[in-house]
Design a protein around this motif. Structure first.
Motif, PDB file in Angstrom:
ATOM      1  N   ASP A   1       0.856  -1.186   0.000  1.00 11.43           N
ATOM      2  CA  ASP A   1       0.000   0.000   0.000  1.00 11.43           C
ATOM      3  C   ASP A   1       0.895   1.240   0.000  1.00 11.43           C
ATOM      4  O   ASP A   1       1.502   1.586   1.013  1.00 11.43           O
ATOM      5  CB  ASP A   1      -0.915  -0.014   1.232  1.00 11.43           C
ATOM      6  N   VAL A   2       0.995   1.906  -1.142  1.00 12.55           N
ATOM      7  CA  VAL A   2       1.943   3.012  -1.307  1.00 12.55           C
ATOM      8  C   VAL A   2       1.679   4.171  -0.346  1.00 12.55           C
ATOM      9  O   VAL A   2       2.592   4.957  -0.077  1.00 12.55           O
ATOM     10  CB  VAL A   2       1.984   3.520  -2.766  1.00 12.55           C
ATOM     11  N   ARG A   3       0.472   4.282   0.181  1.00  8.77           N
ATOM     12  CA  ARG A   3       0.193   5.366   1.140  1.00  8.77           C
ATOM     13  C   ARG A   3       1.118   5.295   2.350  1.00  8.77           C
ATOM     14  O   ARG A   3       1.393   6.313   2.980  1.00  8.77           O
ATOM     15  CB  ARG A   3      -1.253   5.313   1.623  1.00  8.77           C
ATOM     16  N   TYR A   4       1.592   4.098   2.679  1.00 10.66           N
ATOM     17  CA  TYR A   4       2.427   3.908   3.869  1.00 10.66           C
ATOM     18  C   TYR A   4       3.916   3.996   3.567  1.00 10.66           C
ATOM     19  O   TYR A   4       4.730   3.846   4.474  1.00 10.66           O
ATOM     20  CB  TYR A   4       2.087   2.565   4.540  1.00 10.66           C
ATOM     21  N   PHE A   5       4.303   4.237   2.330  1.00 10.29           N
ATOM     22  CA  PHE A   5       5.715   4.457   2.017  1.00 10.29           C
ATOM     23  C   PHE A   5       6.099   5.801   2.633  1.00 10.29           C
ATOM     24  O   PHE A   5       5.377   6.788   2.503  1.00 10.29           O
ATOM     25  CB  PHE A   5       5.955   4.513   0.514  1.00 10.29           C
ATOM     26  N   ASN A   6       7.230   5.862   3.278  1.00  9.62           N
ATOM     27  CA  ASN A   6       7.663   7.115   3.894  1.00  9.62           C
ATOM     28  C   ASN A   6       7.740   8.245   2.875  1.00  9.62           C
ATOM     29  O   ASN A   6       7.427   9.390   3.185  1.00  9.62           O
ATOM     30  CB  ASN A   6       9.010   6.923   4.582  1.00  9.62           C
ATOM     31  N   SER A   7       8.143   7.921   1.653  1.00  5.86           N
ATOM     32  CA  SER A   7       8.240   8.948   0.612  1.00  5.86           C
ATOM     33  C   SER A   7       6.864   9.557   0.316  1.00  5.86           C
ATOM     34  O   SER A   7       6.760  10.748   0.001  1.00  5.86           O
ATOM     35  CB  SER A   7       8.853   8.366  -0.661  1.00  5.86           C
ATOM     36  N   GLN A   8       5.814   8.778   0.436  1.00  9.25           N
ATOM     37  CA  GLN A   8       4.454   9.282   0.223  1.00  9.25           C
ATOM     38  C   GLN A   8       3.957  10.050   1.439  1.00  9.25           C
ATOM     39  O   GLN A   8       3.245  11.047   1.298  1.00  9.25           O
ATOM     40  CB  GLN A   8       3.507   8.125  -0.098  1.00  9.25           C
ATOM     41  N   LEU A   9       4.328   9.598   2.632  1.00  6.91           N
ATOM     42  CA  LEU A   9       3.920  10.288   3.859  1.00  6.91           C
ATOM     43  C   LEU A   9       4.490  11.700   3.915  1.00  6.91           C
ATOM     44  O   LEU A   9       3.927  12.576   4.573  1.00  6.91           O
ATOM     45  CB  LEU A   9       4.341   9.491   5.090  1.00  6.91           C
ATOM     46  N   ALA A  10       5.606  11.938   3.223  1.00 10.08           N
ATOM     47  CA  ALA A  10       6.197  13.280   3.187  1.00 10.08           C
ATOM     48  C   ALA A  10       5.278  14.253   2.447  1.00 10.08           C
ATOM     49  O   ALA A  10       5.222  15.434   2.793  1.00 10.08           O
ATOM     50  CB  ALA A  10       7.576  13.240   2.519  1.00 10.08           C
ATOM     51  N   MET A  11       4.574  13.772   1.436  1.00  8.78           N
ATOM     52  CA  MET A  11       3.727  14.651   0.630  1.00  8.78           C
ATOM     53  C   MET A  11       2.249  14.560   1.001  1.00  8.78           C
ATOM     54  O   MET A  11       1.512  15.541   0.865  1.00  8.78           O
ATOM     55  CB  MET A  11       3.894  14.309  -0.852  1.00  8.78           C
ATOM     56  N   TRP A  12       1.810  13.396   1.405  1.00 10.84           N
ATOM     57  CA  TRP A  12       0.403  13.168   1.760  1.00 10.84           C
ATOM     58  C   TRP A  12       0.350  12.551   3.157  1.00 10.84           C
ATOM     59  O   TRP A  12       0.187  11.347   3.311  1.00 10.84           O
ATOM     60  CB  TRP A  12      -0.274  12.260   0.725  1.00 10.84           C
ATOM     61  N   PRO A  13       0.504  13.401   4.181  1.00 14.75           N
ATOM     62  CA  PRO A  13       0.583  12.887   5.552  1.00 14.75           C
ATOM     63  C   PRO A  13      -0.689  12.211   6.029  1.00 14.75           C
ATOM     64  O   PRO A  13      -1.789  12.454   5.528  1.00 14.75           O
ATOM     65  CB  PRO A  13       0.895  14.129   6.377  1.00 14.75           C
ATOM     66  N   PHE A  14      -0.501  11.363   7.006  1.00 18.90           N
ATOM     67  CA  PHE A  14      -1.550  10.533   7.593  1.00 18.90           C
ATOM     68  C   PHE A  14      -2.768  11.346   8.016  1.00 18.90           C
ATOM     69  O   PHE A  14      -3.902  10.912   7.834  1.00 18.90           O
ATOM     70  CB  PHE A  14      -0.941   9.777   8.768  1.00 18.90           C
ATOM     71  N   VAL A  15      -2.564  12.554   8.569  1.00 16.76           N
ATOM     72  CA  VAL A  15      -3.705  13.354   9.059  1.00 16.76           C
ATOM     73  C   VAL A  15      -4.625  13.829   7.940  1.00 16.76           C
ATOM     74  O   VAL A  15      -5.742  14.244   8.208  1.00 16.76           O
ATOM     75  CB  VAL A  15      -3.247  14.571   9.901  1.00 16.76           C
ATOM     76  N   THR A  16      -4.191  13.737   6.683  1.00 21.40           N
ATOM     77  CA  THR A  16      -5.023  14.205   5.562  1.00 21.40           C
ATOM     78  C   THR A  16      -5.869  13.081   4.972  1.00 21.40           C
ATOM     79  O   THR A  16      -6.671  13.333   4.066  1.00 21.40           O
ATOM     80  CB  THR A  16      -4.162  14.803   4.430  1.00 21.40           C
ATOM     81  N   TRP A  17      -5.738  11.857   5.446  1.00 22.53           N
ATOM     82  CA  TRP A  17      -6.461  10.724   4.861  1.00 22.53           C
ATOM     83  C   TRP A  17      -7.921  10.738   5.259  1.00 22.53           C
ATOM     84  O   TRP A  17      -8.386  10.788   6.262  1.00 22.53           O
ATOM     85  CB  TRP A  17      -5.843   9.398   5.254  1.00 22.53           C
TER      86      TRP A  17
END
Length: 152
Positions: free
Chosen positions: A136-152
């Protein structure tokens, strides 16, 4: 070529919390899915890491220690905000799990990773292990830098 074989899971409860852990700050010079380039600072140490595209739980990985001063300058060149977390190494059934408790805009997210010698290697899941999110690419750290967990 260095190959990383890693599985990633969400964490439930807090039975995994052991010790103080180490603060990690990291940023991405490239977040291209075919090649990510990461700068990481942990204490007085720093690394530059290049990772290839993920195929299941595997991908090419090259990691090099770099001077802390260089890393601090490189972090200012990174795309998006930095990813900050507390990492704890939690032993279970003869294996070490890296459990990351994310901070800032990713607060509330706790992910456990285990590095394996082969994709088929068996491991005993700890009782605090939740849903697998390896692919699940949402959990890649590189993705968390641009689309943080609080925005899901």
């Amino acid at each position: 070529m260095a190959i990383e074989i890693e599985r990633k899971f969400l964490v439930i409860g807090d039975a995994w919390k052991q010790g103080a852990g180490e603060f990690i700050s990291q940023g991405y010079l490239s977040r291209d899915p075919c090649r990510t380039v990461r700068v990481r600072v942990k204490g007085a140490e720093a690394w530059l890491t290049i990772k290839g595209q993920s195929v299941g739980a595997s991908r090419a990985e090259f990691e090099y220690a770099i001077p802390l001063a260089d890393a601090e300058q490189l972090l200012t060149l990174c795309e998006g905000p930095l990813v900050e977390k507390i990492r704890r190494i939690v032993p279970h059934a003869g294996m070490d799990w890296e459990v990351d408790e994310f901070l800032g805009d990713n607060a509330g997210l706790v992910v456990a990773e285990i590095e394996l010698e082969s994709a088929e290697q068996h491991f005993e899941p700890p009782p605090w292990l939740g849903q697998e999110v390896t692919e699940d690419v949402r959990y890649f750290n590189s993705q968390l830098a641009m689309w943080p967990f609080v925005t899901w």
